[in-house]
Design a protein around this motif. Structure first.
Motif, PDB file in Angstrom:
ATOM      1  N   UNK A 205       0.977  -8.844  24.575  1.00 18.05           N
ATOM      2  CA  UNK A 205       1.668  -7.570  24.330  1.00 18.05           C
ATOM      3  C   UNK A 205       3.115  -7.831  23.942  1.00 18.05           C
ATOM      4  N   UNK A 206       3.752  -8.771  24.610  1.00 12.38           N
ATOM      5  CA  UNK A 206       5.130  -9.116  24.265  1.00 12.38           C
ATOM      6  C   UNK A 206       5.210  -9.703  22.851  1.00 12.38           C
ATOM      7  N   UNK A 207       4.219 -10.484  22.494  1.00 14.05           N
ATOM      8  CA  UNK A 207       4.196 -11.041  21.140  1.00 14.05           C
ATOM      9  C   UNK A 207       4.056  -9.933  20.103  1.00 14.05           C
ATOM     10  N   UNK A 208       3.227  -8.924  20.415  1.00 11.91           N
ATOM     11  CA  UNK A 208       3.087  -7.793  19.496  1.00 11.91           C
ATOM     12  C   UNK A 208       4.402  -7.046  19.337  1.00 11.91           C
ATOM     13  N   UNK A 209       5.161  -6.892  20.417  1.00 14.92           N
ATOM     14  CA  UNK A 209       6.468  -6.242  20.341  1.00 14.92           C
ATOM     15  C   UNK A 209       7.433  -7.084  19.512  1.00 14.92           C
ATOM     16  N   UNK A 210       7.383  -8.393  19.697  1.00 13.44           N
ATOM     17  CA  UNK A 210       8.273  -9.265  18.931  1.00 13.44           C
ATOM     18  C   UNK A 210       7.971  -9.214  17.441  1.00 13.44           C
ATOM     19  N   UNK A 211       6.714  -8.933  17.103  1.00 11.03           N
ATOM     20  CA  UNK A 211       6.324  -8.858  15.692  1.00 11.03           C
ATOM     21  C   UNK A 211       6.560  -7.478  15.086  1.00 11.03           C
ATOM     22  N   UNK A 212       7.125  -6.561  15.860  1.00  7.61           N
ATOM     23  CA  UNK A 212       7.513  -5.269  15.305  1.00  7.61           C
ATOM     24  C   UNK A 212       6.681  -4.090  15.742  1.00  7.61           C
ATOM     25  N   UNK A 213       5.655  -4.290  16.561  1.00  3.81           N
ATOM     26  CA  UNK A 213       4.848  -3.161  17.019  1.00  3.81           C
ATOM     27  C   UNK A 213       5.587  -2.384  18.102  1.00  3.81           C
ATOM     28  N   UNK A 214       5.471  -1.053  18.030  1.00  6.58           N
ATOM     29  CA  UNK A 214       5.989  -0.235  19.120  1.00  6.58           C
ATOM     30  C   UNK A 214       4.958  -0.186  20.237  1.00  6.58           C
ATOM     31  N   UNK A 215       5.242   0.573  21.292  1.00  4.48           N
ATOM     32  CA  UNK A 215       4.347   0.609  22.445  1.00  4.48           C
ATOM     33  C   UNK A 215       2.972   1.155  22.084  1.00  4.48           C
ATOM     34  N   UNK A 216       2.938   2.176  21.224  1.00  3.29           N
ATOM     35  CA  UNK A 216       1.653   2.763  20.836  1.00  3.29           C
ATOM     36  C   UNK A 216       0.824   1.782  20.025  1.00  3.29           C
ATOM     37  N   UNK A 217       1.442   1.126  19.058  1.00  6.05           N
ATOM     38  CA  UNK A 217       0.690   0.205  18.210  1.00  6.05           C
ATOM     39  C   UNK A 217       0.241  -1.022  18.992  1.00  6.05           C
TER      40      UNK A 217
END
Length: 307
Positions: A205-217
């Protein structure tokens, strides 16, 4: 006949005898011995009763006399009579609606406990299971009091001026059955979803945030796909038993909330037609098993798509 000398005997190669292990001393035998009591218990309480019901479904009954001549008449009646078709379809629809609503309601609760429960996760899980301490019958009766003509719901709506007279559509219909079943099975859906969410690697999940995803995505791309096994498990846990629920439709369903279990009970009771009741039971069991198999296939497809 040649006689060997002592030196030749000492130089003669010797082969140690092979150790022959008895099968009863093997790991397979030990494992089988461990599971045998459980296996026999399961066969005695699950397989044999089902086998008896299946056998009854191919017989006929005249008053109290059972004719053991093989026949498919009971299945023709179970699948051909409109009343049984309607009850079976209604039961499946109510079960599917209850399963979808229960999972939809349970997922946010399980997600909150898993991601924001902190050190109080066990306390939250404990509070969720508290309603299960009481009798299932009492829980159903409580909803009868809440949804009744003079119940808590109507009294509250009257007091705040939303309605002018008590509503009669809250109780004794399929909606009351759905509401009651959702409340009764919510705890059983929360637990497998929670377990599945606990296995989600937070670093993804942290990696997804680092790649630009918001909480919903990040939820849609990471958390939800990885928790699908728990979602499907919760769906099956709710769907399979609610199809054959008898108490809830009997108490809060009325004539519009009658399900297939009521017809089965009538055949085994006042109808005195055990073969037809057995055929209805087997038919329902086969259809529910097929639906469960389709759900498992859907899970595998969703997991592949998520990857």
């Amino acid at each position: 006949m040649a006689v060997l000398s002592a030196t030749e005997v000492e130089q003669r190669p010797t082969h140690p005898p092979k150790n022959r292990v008895c099968w009863t001393d093997s790991e397979e035998a030990s494992g089988l011995a461990l599971i045998s009591p459980t296996l026999l218990y399961a066969v005695a309480l699950l397989f044999l009763p089902i086998l008896i019901v299946v056998a009854y479904s191919f017989w006929t009954q005249d008053y109290l006399t059972i004719d053991r001549t093989f026949t498919l008449h009971n299945y023709k009646t179970a699948l051909g009579e409109p009343i049984y078709q309607d009850l079976l379809v209604r039961s499946l629809v109510i079960s599917l609606v209850v399963s979808v609503v229960t999972v939809t309601v349970s997922y946010p609760i399980a997600w909150f406990i898993s991601f924001h429960g902190g050190v109080h996760k066990n306390l939250w899980l404990f509070l969720i299971t508290v309603p299960c301490w009481t009798s299932y019958l009492l829980r159903v009766m409580s909803w009868k009091v809440i949804l009744g003509y003079g119940g808590v719901m109507n009294t509250g709506l009257l007091s705040i001026g939303i309605i002018d007279k008590p509503l009669t559509s809250l109780l004794y219909n399929s909606n009351a059955v759905v509401i009651t079943l959702v409340h009764s099975w919510a705890a059983f859906a929360i637990l497998p979803i929670f377990v599945s969410l606990e296995k989600v690697d937070r670093s993804l999940i942290e990696a997804a945030h680092d790649l630009g995803d918001n909480k919903l995505m990040s939820f849609l791309r990471v958390t939800l796909p990885l928790s699908l096994p728990g979602v499907i498990s919760a769906f099956l846990i709710v769907m399979i038993p609610t199809v054959g629920d008898y108490v809830t439709p009997k108490l809060v369903g009325g004539k519009d909330g009658v399900m297939i279990a009521t017809a089965i009970q009538a055949q085994f009771g006042k109808g005195a037609n055990w073969p037809l009741g057995a055929a209805l039971s087997v038919t329902t069991m086969v259809i529910v098993s097929a639906m469960a198999g389709l759900a498992v296939l859907a899970l595998k497809l969703l997991v592949r798509m998520a990857k």
